[in-house]
Design an enzyme around this catalytic site. Structure first.
Site, short mmCIF file in Angstrom:
data_model
loop_
_atom_site.label_atom_id
_atom_site.label_comp_id
_atom_site.label_asym_id
_atom_site.label_seq_id
_atom_site.Cartn_x
_atom_site.Cartn_y
_atom_site.Cartn_z
N HIS A 50 2.88 8.63 4.84
CA HIS A 50 4.05 8.37 5.77
C HIS A 50 5.03 9.36 5.73
CE1 HIS A 50 5.75 6.27 2.23
NE2 HIS A 50 6.79 7.17 2.62
P1 TYD Z 1 5.78 2.22 0.88
O1 TYD Z 1 6.96 3.16 1.06
O2 TYD Z 1 4.86 2.30 2.11
O3 TYD Z 1 5.06 2.60 -0.49
P2 TYD Z 1 3.89 3.63 -0.66
O4 TYD Z 1 4.31 4.91 0.33
O5 TYD Z 1 4.01 4.30 -1.96
O6 TYD Z 1 2.87 3.41 -0.34
O7 TYD Z 1 6.16 0.64 0.39
C1 TYD Z 1 5.20 -0.26 0.13
C2 TYD Z 1 5.90 -1.53 0.73
O8 TYD Z 1 7.09 -2.01 -0.22
C3 TYD Z 1 5.96 -1.77 2.18
O9 TYD Z 1 5.40 -2.93 2.51
C4 TYD Z 1 7.44 -1.49 2.46
C5 TYD Z 1 7.98 -2.26 0.81
N1 TYD Z 1 9.18 -1.64 0.57
C6 TYD Z 1 10.53 -2.32 0.47
O10 TYD Z 1 10.44 -3.47 0.68
N2 TYD Z 1 11.57 -1.86 0.01
C7 TYD Z 1 11.59 -0.46 -0.55
O11 TYD Z 1 12.71 0.22 -0.88
C8 TYD Z 1 10.44 0.27 -0.48
C9 TYD Z 1 10.45 1.82 -0.80
C10 TYD Z 1 9.31 -0.19 0.24
#
Ligand code: TYD
Length: 133
Positions: A50
């Protein structure tokens, strides 16, 4: 592309290890509104996929090693975070993947804003359209 690897201030004490720290605005160029960390990840797992529209982040790895793969739509760059005294500042609009090189590495993030799913771009074609808007 402007991701920047910085040395975090580190105080080492003989036989007692080291303490690293950073202060919002003083050591990193934004106020911190949120800290999160990713843990319990096995080696070779890749997360991320992302970009953020506005969010600024400082990534650091207090334990283990994580490769950060970045793409600004024109150039690609990779940085391995494997030293707790280093931090990586990622500006907005950088597509990133994070590859775990060591089991249970901990990836910490200090972020400039609260969690907002609306700030995410999770589709690569949409990312390219966004940066060329
Ligand atoms: P994501 O940022 O997509 O993680 P990565 O890039 O490491 O795979 O986040 C994973 C999940 O966690 C997504 O459902 C959103 C949630 N999330 C929160 O609820 N709060 C936060 O502060 C973050 C960073 C993610």
């Amino acid at each position: 592309m402007y991701p920047k690897l910085i040395d975090l201030k580190t105080v080492s004490t003989p036989n007692l290890g080291s303490l690293s720290f950073f202060e919002a605005d003083h050591d990193i160029p934004f106020p911190i509104k949120r800290i999160y960390y990713i843990h319990g990840v096995s080696k070779n797992i890749q997360r991320g996929a992302h970009a953020h529209k506005q969010l600024k982040q400082l990534l650091f790895c207090p334990y283990g090693a994580v490769k950060i793969l970045m793409d600004d739509g024109h150039d690609k760059a990779e940085i391995i975070l494997d030293d707790p005294s280093k931090g990586l500042i990622i500006t907005p609009c950088i597509w990133r993947d994070m590859l775990w090189l060591v089991d249970n590495s901990v990836l910490c993030v200090a972020a400039s804003d609260y969690y907002d799913e609306g700030d995410y771009i999770r589709d690569y074609n949409e990312f390219i359209t966004w940066i060329n808007r």
